[in-house]
Design a protein around this motif. Structure first.
Motif, PDB file in Angstrom:
ATOM      1  N   VAL A 133     -18.145  -4.583   1.164  1.00 14.74           N
ATOM      2  CA  VAL A 133     -17.944  -3.143   0.985  1.00 14.74           C
ATOM      3  C   VAL A 133     -16.949  -2.690   2.051  1.00 14.74           C
ATOM      4  O   VAL A 133     -17.140  -2.960   3.237  1.00 14.74           O
ATOM      5  N   ILE A 134     -15.878  -2.030   1.611  1.00 14.09           N
ATOM      6  CA  ILE A 134     -14.833  -1.596   2.544  1.00 14.09           C
ATOM      7  C   ILE A 134     -14.691  -0.083   2.454  1.00 14.09           C
ATOM      8  O   ILE A 134     -14.581   0.473   1.363  1.00 14.09           O
ATOM      9  N   SER A 135     -14.683   0.555   3.618  1.00 13.30           N
ATOM     10  CA  SER A 135     -14.563   2.017   3.688  1.00 13.30           C
ATOM     11  C   SER A 135     -13.189   2.423   4.198  1.00 13.30           C
ATOM     12  O   SER A 135     -12.650   1.813   5.129  1.00 13.30           O
ATOM     13  N   GLY A 136     -12.666   3.480   3.621  1.00  9.85           N
ATOM     14  CA  GLY A 136     -11.370   4.013   4.033  1.00  9.85           C
ATOM     15  C   GLY A 136     -11.342   4.521   5.456  1.00  9.85           C
ATOM     16  O   GLY A 136     -10.261   4.673   6.037  1.00  9.85           O
ATOM     17  N   GLU A 137     -12.520   4.762   6.042  1.00  9.24           N
ATOM     18  CA  GLU A 137     -12.520   5.292   7.408  1.00  9.24           C
ATOM     19  C   GLU A 137     -12.035   4.253   8.427  1.00  9.24           C
ATOM     20  O   GLU A 137     -11.717   4.592   9.562  1.00  9.24           O
ATOM     21  N   ASP A 138     -11.959   2.993   8.003  1.00 15.68           N
ATOM     22  CA  ASP A 138     -11.504   1.933   8.908  1.00 15.68           C
ATOM     23  C   ASP A 138      -9.984   1.758   8.918  1.00 15.68           C
ATOM     24  O   ASP A 138      -9.471   0.865   9.584  1.00 15.68           O
ATOM     25  N   PHE A 139      -9.279   2.569   8.162  1.00 14.65           N
ATOM     26  CA  PHE A 139      -7.825   2.405   8.046  1.00 14.65           C
ATOM     27  C   PHE A 139      -7.101   3.667   8.495  1.00 14.65           C
ATOM     28  O   PHE A 139      -7.550   4.774   8.223  1.00 14.65           O
ATOM     29  N   GLU A 140      -5.960   3.461   9.103  1.00 12.15           N
ATOM     30  CA  GLU A 140      -5.170   4.600   9.550  1.00 12.15           C
ATOM     31  C   GLU A 140      -4.615   5.378   8.351  1.00 12.15           C
ATOM     32  O   GLU A 140      -4.570   6.596   8.336  1.00 12.15           O
ATOM     33  N   PHE A 141      -4.180   4.616   7.349  1.00 12.59           N
ATOM     34  CA  PHE A 141      -3.593   5.243   6.161  1.00 12.59           C
ATOM     35  C   PHE A 141      -4.520   5.088   4.971  1.00 12.59           C
ATOM     36  O   PHE A 141      -5.112   4.030   4.776  1.00 12.59           O
ATOM     37  N   SER A 142      -4.661   6.146   4.173  1.00  8.69           N
ATOM     38  CA  SER A 142      -5.521   6.056   2.997  1.00  8.69           C
ATOM     39  C   SER A 142      -4.688   5.906   1.733  1.00  8.69           C
ATOM     40  O   SER A 142      -3.468   6.027   1.763  1.00  8.69           O
ATOM     41  N   LYS A 143      -5.374   5.603   0.630  1.00  6.14           N
ATOM     42  CA  LYS A 143      -4.694   5.527  -0.653  1.00  6.14           C
ATOM     43  C   LYS A 143      -3.854   6.801  -0.816  1.00  6.14           C
ATOM     44  O   LYS A 143      -4.339   7.866  -0.479  1.00  6.14           O
TER      45      LYS A 143
END
Length: 218
Positions: A133-143
């Motif tokens: 399970v991967i959450s967008g909160e772990d990335f600097e840039f979102s979709k």
């Protein structure tokens, strides 16, 4: 042959959009701002981090981005816990079970925060079916940035060519295509309209999909 399916969550696995819409608009009301649907639609598929920054900039809000994220979840979970209209999307549970039973790797790659994903996975008993399970909160840039899907491909242990993404938002579809992954657009008719023309194929009912059909996509 396709060996892995990467699912978006909101609007694909679970029909959270009506709940999110109610909670967000309650928050906007209390912030004394009006967010029209055409602006709200641009937030769909984006991470909380990026969406709250957009909101802060658009409406010149004095709160920090983190304060807005915390506020958003305070409103969201109040509505979530009381909601009796929160359901999995029609047919998605059967599709997930079918793919899982045939050994397909399943990854969830959602822009949502981990706390929201965990609540939904607990509520619907989805943990056993997903390999990661991967959450967008772990990335600097979102979709529409492809970072989350590039990470999802890594987690499958497969190549991008062996993966399929199922998405419902214009931002998510753009991210999948930027990651060079075959993208199935799902249009349920339950959320705000999204442009799905950049996807490889469009389905409006999960009964149109099964292990055999997905595995054989070229």
């Amino acid at each position: 042959m396709k060996k892995a399916v990467i699912f978006d969550m909101d609007g694909v696995v679970v029909n959270t959009e009506p709940i999110g819409y109610r909670a967000n608009h309650q928050m906007y009301k209390d912030l004394n701002i009006t967010v029209p649907d055409e602006v709200y639609a641009t937030f769909i598929g984006g991470s909380d981090k990026n969406n709250m920054q957009k909101l802060k900039d658009l409406y010149n809000l004095e709160y920090t981005r983190q304060q807005l994220i915390d506020k958003k979840y305070e409103y969201y979970f109040k509505v979530f816990d009381a909601a009796d209209d929160l359901t999995l999307m029609p047919g998605v549970q059967e599709l997930i079970k079918d793919l899982h039973s045939h050994g397909m790797k399943l990854i969830l790659a959602s822009s949502a925060a981990k706390r929201k994903i965990t609540k939904i996975f607990d509520r619907f008993g989805l943990h056993p079916f997903f390999d990661a399970v991967i959450s967008g909160e772990d990335f600097e840039f979102s979709k529409p940035h492809p970072a989350i899907f590039l990470e999802a491909v890594k987690k499958t242990g497969c190549t991008a060519n062996e993966c399929v993404v199922i998405e419902d938002s214009v931002n998510g579809i753009a991210a999948a295509k930027a990651a060079n992954i075959y993208c199935i657009a799902y249009k349920s008719g339950l959320g705000l309209p999204q442009d799905t023309t950049a996807a490889d194929i469009l389905v409006t009912d999960f009964k149109e999909l099964n292990y055999q059909k997905i595995a054989m996509i070229h």
